[in-house]
Scaffold this motif. Structure first.
Motif: not given
Ligand code: CA
Ligand code: CA
Length: 463
Positions: A399-403
């Motif tokens: 997954a790519i988490e957008l922080r």
């Protein structure tokens, strides 16, 4: 390709230790937070010997590449990077290497690229296989990122010395300077790949280049790495001084061939590398000083990293003292998250590397659980609605988490990446985004199971 070669080093794991160990200046941020640091500007490989060039409003940076774990100046290729805001740097890979020059044996060391009449000329030193001694070759390309080809099929000039720098005066006359331990120049012809008038030696006088203490074979401070340019009718020769460790000093002259007057130190000896190398340029109204140090994890004299500081000339044209910092230059403007952005456009990366993409340009790879990419100062404005990324995975993905604001900051979105059947089998994934408003630092934080998760080629938000 279905397997990934394990990397020999892990930059991410040792960031905090490296900043503690780096002998950075007392003027640097006294308590650098690795999450906020942006200098050195490249974290995916070791880089050295910066050479900046401005073309069509963008700053291109040409560097060498110190191989991982080097115990000598083991360098096989040159690299190109670019930015339009001084903090987010795009990786353009290696359009020039030793194999470009059929006559070269080894030592892809410090060079410089310049533009003339829409072509880009990259001057580099290498060992001439026929003589076993350093020679200077010239590569030419039609764009600042290449590809580059050997312009001559043989050295442009050779006298056993290194470190070419090239300068085109306002009257159109170009000069190629180089040398260690001496200092030389030739007048390049308008074709930029030949010269007239023979090889000239610049007298290394103490008036011109300072006095080196306790040395008989090198009486002046000049060591290597000249960088020549002109500003307000004053000619500057910036160079690596003394050895070892080196500092950066400079001389000035009323003309391109002298007479030179020593002007003192620009950057004192600092930064865990016994060499340094200057590159000076103006861009978008600011002045920038590029150099290298050993500040990354595993860094040192043979595993260097290019860094940059913004500075202001004194009113009389002299340099202020410039110290190495972990903050680097401030951002110029913002990054547009609603335009396609390359995944390899990075302010600070932990754990990832880059490679050639089958879709052109580069992609980010070697992504493992917990790795992240910082993109500084993304201008979200009223808010982003969704996020799309171009991804590929020969495994099960992740997954790519957008922080926002930090690698553990507010979560604005989360895109699941599935396997695509190959590391270069590209597919788009999208996910909704909330809370991404204003100008924020964006962190692409990668999560998943063990091993390599997926690659990312580019990404884009929608408003
Ligand atoms: Ca990794
Ligand atoms: Ca890309």
């Amino acid at each position: 390709m279905t397997t990934r070669i394990p990397r020999r080093r892990r930059i991410a794991a040792a960031l905090v230790a490296a900043f503690a160990a780096a002998s950075l200046s007392a003027t640097a941020d006294p308590s650098p937070d690795p999450a906020q640091a942006d200098n050195p500007i490249i974290q995916t490989i070791y880089t050295a010997d910066p050479s900046p060039l401005v073309h069509n409003g963008r700053l291109y940076l040409y560097t060498g590449h110190d191989e991982d774990g080097s115990t000598w100046f083991t360098m096989k290729e040159w690299r190109v990077w670019s930015t339009d805001d001084m903090v987010n740097w795009t990786d353009h890979g290696s359009p020039l290497n030793l194999d470009t020059f059929s006559w070269a044996r080894q030592d892809a060391w410090a060079g410089q690229a310049v533009e003339r009449n829409g072509k880009f000329y990259w001057y580099v030193p290498v060992i001439n296989d026929a003589t076993g001694r350093p020679a200077i070759g010239v590569a030419v390309g039609d764009s600042p990122t290449g590809p580059f080809r050997d312009a001559l099929g043989h050295p442009l000039v050779q006298n056993g010395e290194i470190d070419p720098t090239v300068f085109i005066d306002t009257d159109g006359q170009a000069y190629l300077y180089w040398g260690n331990p001496n200092l030389w120049y030739v007048k390049l012809n308008a074709d930029m790949i030949s010269y007239s008038g023979g090889i000239n030696r610049i007298p290394l006088t103490t008036q011109g280049f300072g006095t080196r203490p306790n040395s008989t074979d090198r009486p002046t401070l000049y060591e290597e790495g000249p960088w020549v340019y002109k500003r307000n009718n004053l000619y500057y020769m910036v160079f690596a001084a003394k050895c070892c460790s080196e500092f950066i000093a400079y001389s000035t002259a009323p003309g391109p061939t002298g007479p030179w007057t020593y002007r003192g130190t620009i950057m004192p000896t600092q930064g865990s590398s016994f060499t340094n190398h200057p590159g000076v340029i103006d861009y978008k109204g600011g002045s920038y000083f590029f150099y290298h140090n050993g500040a990354l994890p595993g860094g040192g004299g043979f595993t260097r990293s290019v860094a940059v500081e913004k500075f202001t000339y004194n009113a009389d044209g002299t340099f202020p003292t410039i110290n190495m910092t972990t903050a680097g230059a401030p951002q110029v403007g913002t990054l547009n998250p609603y335009a396609r952005q390359e995944a390899e456009t990075i302010a600070w990366a932990t754990g990832v590397e880059t490679e050639r993409s089958s879709e052109g340009g580069m992609n980010v790879g070697w992504i493992e659980n917990g790795d992240s990419i910082k993109v500084k100062g993304a201008g979200f404005g009223a808010g982003a609605k969704s996020f799309t990324a171009r991804v590929a995975s020969a495994t099960g993905g992740g997954a790519i988490e957008l922080r926002l604001d930090g690698p553990n900051g507010p979560l604005a979105g989360r895109c699941t990446v599935s396997g695509t059947g190959g590391w270069q089998n590209w597919s788009n994934v999208s996910c909704p985004v909330t809370g991404a408003t204003g100008t924020r630092d964006l962190y692409l934080k990668f999560t998943g199971g063990g091993g390599y998760l997926f690659n990312v080629n580019w990404w884009q938000f929608t408003a």
